[in-house]
Write a protein that holds these residues in place. Structure first.
Motif, PDB file in Angstrom:
ATOM      1  N   GLU A 119       0.763  -1.106  -0.166  1.00 50.11           N
ATOM      2  CA  GLU A 119       0.340  -0.270  -0.409  1.00 50.11           C
ATOM      3  C   GLU A 119       0.836   1.094  -0.242  1.00 50.11           C
ATOM      4  N   ILE A 120       1.834   1.557   0.775  1.00 51.20           N
ATOM      5  CA  ILE A 120       2.968   2.412   0.745  1.00 51.20           C
ATOM      6  C   ILE A 120       3.415   2.147  -0.398  1.00 51.20           C
ATOM      7  N   ILE A 121       3.964   1.244  -1.288  1.00 47.47           N
ATOM      8  CA  ILE A 121       4.793   1.869  -2.499  1.00 47.47           C
ATOM      9  C   ILE A 121       3.344   2.249  -3.624  1.00 47.47           C
ATOM     10  N   ARG A 122       2.477   1.606  -3.321  1.00 49.26           N
ATOM     11  CA  ARG A 122       1.687   1.867  -4.664  1.00 49.26           C
ATOM     12  C   ARG A 122       1.019   3.484  -4.466  1.00 49.26           C
ATOM     13  N   ASN A 123       1.160   4.384  -3.064  1.00 46.17           N
ATOM     14  CA  ASN A 123       0.601   5.135  -2.618  1.00 46.17           C
ATOM     15  C   ASN A 123       1.761   6.277  -3.106  1.00 46.17           C
ATOM     16  N   VAL A 124       3.286   6.020  -3.401  1.00 49.16           N
ATOM     17  CA  VAL A 124       4.222   6.886  -3.689  1.00 49.16           C
ATOM     18  C   VAL A 124       4.078   7.416  -4.807  1.00 49.16           C
TER      19      VAL A 124
END
Length: 188
Positions: A119-124
């Motif tokens: 999720e963190i990587i998707r939000n970058v």
């Protein structure tokens, strides 16, 4: 006269004493260096001791043998890993079981946190967009705060006016009653 000439002069006596003191200090310094070297050797003795090194070499050799066996069986291991497991086990020597337990704990922890990391990587990529939204929201909040402060001032002024009006009402009513008694009309 001869006895007087036999005595060594005090200058040479002091010089010889100074030379002895310098020699003794050099010897003390040398002994301190030797003591320091012995201390360092004592501290590092367990690391560089031949039996300790032999034990480490033996452990590394057994791990190396195990890894070589795994590499030799690489094709069959890959095929076994691709097949669904039907009560087949990958044999691991007992010495490595504790490491496997630790590795499995790390894998479970990683899998538990995997969704959060993804999720963190998707939000970058959306980070700039989110920052712009946040800055616009902050600007709107600043405007709302200013409007709220202005509204609070207006409410306070209105309360003051209401207090003045409510304090004048009894006086106005008293005047009105006075005028009605005497039938006086007030021009508008």
């Amino acid at each position: 006269m001869l006895n007087i000439s036999k005595k060594s002069t005090s200058c040479f006596v002091n010089f010889s004493r100074l030379q002895q003191i310098t020699d003794i200090q050099a010897e003390i310094y040398q002994k301190n260096l030797e003591i320091e070297l012995l201390r360092l050797e004592k501290d590092a003795a367990d690391v560089v001791h031949p039996s300790f090194l032999a034990q480490k070499c033996h452990t590394l050799q057994s791990m190396n043998n195990h890894l070589e066996a795994v590499l030799k069986e690489k094709r069959s291991l890959r095929q076994r890993l691709l097949k669904p497991m039907c009560q087949e086990n990958l044999p691991i020597e007992a010495v490595y079981h504790r490491y496997m337990v630790h590795l499995l704990e790390l894998a479970v922890t990683f899998i538990e946190r995997l969704e959060d990391h993804l999720e963190i990587i998707r939000n970058v990529p959306h980070l700039d967009e989110n920052l712009k939204k946040m800055s616009t929201a902050l600007a709107e909040m600043d405007i709302l705060v200013a409007e709220t402060a202005e509204l609070a001032e207006n409410i306070l002024k209105w309360r003051e006016q209401q207090k003045e009006i409510s304090s004048c009402i009894p006086r106005i009513l008293a005047e009105e009653n006075f005028l009605h008694k005497y039938d006086v009309t007030v021009p508008s």
